[in-house]
Design a protein around this motif. Structure first.
Motif, short mmCIF file in Angstrom:
data_model
loop_
_atom_site.label_atom_id
_atom_site.label_comp_id
_atom_site.label_asym_id
_atom_site.label_seq_id
_atom_site.Cartn_x
_atom_site.Cartn_y
_atom_site.Cartn_z
N GLU A 85 11.44 26.07 55.72
CA GLU A 85 10.73 25.90 56.98
C GLU A 85 11.57 26.54 58.07
O GLU A 85 12.76 26.26 58.20
CB GLU A 85 10.53 24.42 57.31
CG GLU A 85 9.86 24.21 58.66
CD GLU A 85 9.72 22.73 59.06
OE1 GLU A 85 9.18 22.49 60.13
OE2 GLU A 85 10.17 21.85 58.31
N VAL B 44 15.70 23.92 56.13
CA VAL B 44 15.08 24.05 57.45
C VAL B 44 15.99 24.90 58.32
O VAL B 44 17.20 24.66 58.39
CB VAL B 44 14.88 22.66 58.11
CG1 VAL B 44 14.37 22.82 59.54
CG2 VAL B 44 13.92 21.81 57.29
N SER C 89 6.13 26.04 63.11
CA SER C 89 6.87 25.84 61.85
C SER C 89 6.29 26.81 60.84
O SER C 89 5.10 26.75 60.53
CB SER C 89 6.71 24.41 61.34
OG SER C 89 7.51 23.53 62.08
#
Length: 176
Positions: free
Chosen positions: A76, A174, A65
């Motif tokens: 992320e 993300v 990550s």
């Protein structure tokens, strides 16, 4: 008959011996990177502090990550490094066959630093990660030796900020 496939720069890189993947888990800070990437050269004045969390899956592959800022928002980026043909070597698969990246752990002291090689096609880059955002001069010297060994130089080496890290991102920021 076709001529033999030319040896790739990564074929010459020796992976770190005797490394237990579990030693690599945890937080790492991107300290420096050497690459001939033109985007990096043109935007080197905008480098953002970058932090990575490594998690070992099934004892063989790595879940990575990467946390960094983009337009002042923390993002992320999640990646999955699959085990390759030998210890210390991984494969990062992209959505297209042409977008695969070979990864090699060149040298590591799991308590302080790790040097990773990345190769996509014929282009190679080298990254230095530290357990802290600052590493010793001796570690920087090792990094620069690894860079020169694959034909890169100081003029394509970039060092990242040591402040302003993200360590999380909300669900809307993300990328898998």
């Amino acid at each position: 008959r076709r001529p033999p496939r030319p040896q790739s720069p990564l074929d010459k890189v020796v992976a770190q011996e005797g490394l237990s993947l579990h030693q690599l888990s945890g937080k790492w800070f991107l300290v420096g990177m050497a690459s001939r990437c033109s985007y990096l050269a043109e935007h080197s004045h905008q480098l953002e502090a970058t932090m990575v969390t490594m998690t070992i899956l099934d004892g063989q592959s790595l879940a990575i990550s990467t946390f960094r800022k983009l337009d002042r928002m923390c993002w992320e980026i999640r990646q999955h490094y699959l085990p390759a043909q030998a210890p210390g070597r991984f494969l990062l698969k992209g959505h297209r066959k042409s977008s695969k990246v070979d990864v090699v752990v060149g040298e590591a002291d799991p308590s302080s630093f790790i040097i990773l090689y990345y190769q996509k096609g014929h282009s190679i880059s080298v990254k230095l990660y530290g357990r802290t955002s600052l590493v010793s001069d001796a570690v920087v010297d090792k990094f620069e030796q690894h860079i020169r060994a694959v034909g890169l130089s100081e003029d394509v080496t970039y060092y990242f900020p040591t402040y302003g890290f993200c360590d999380s991102a909300d669900e809307f920021h993300v990328l898998d």
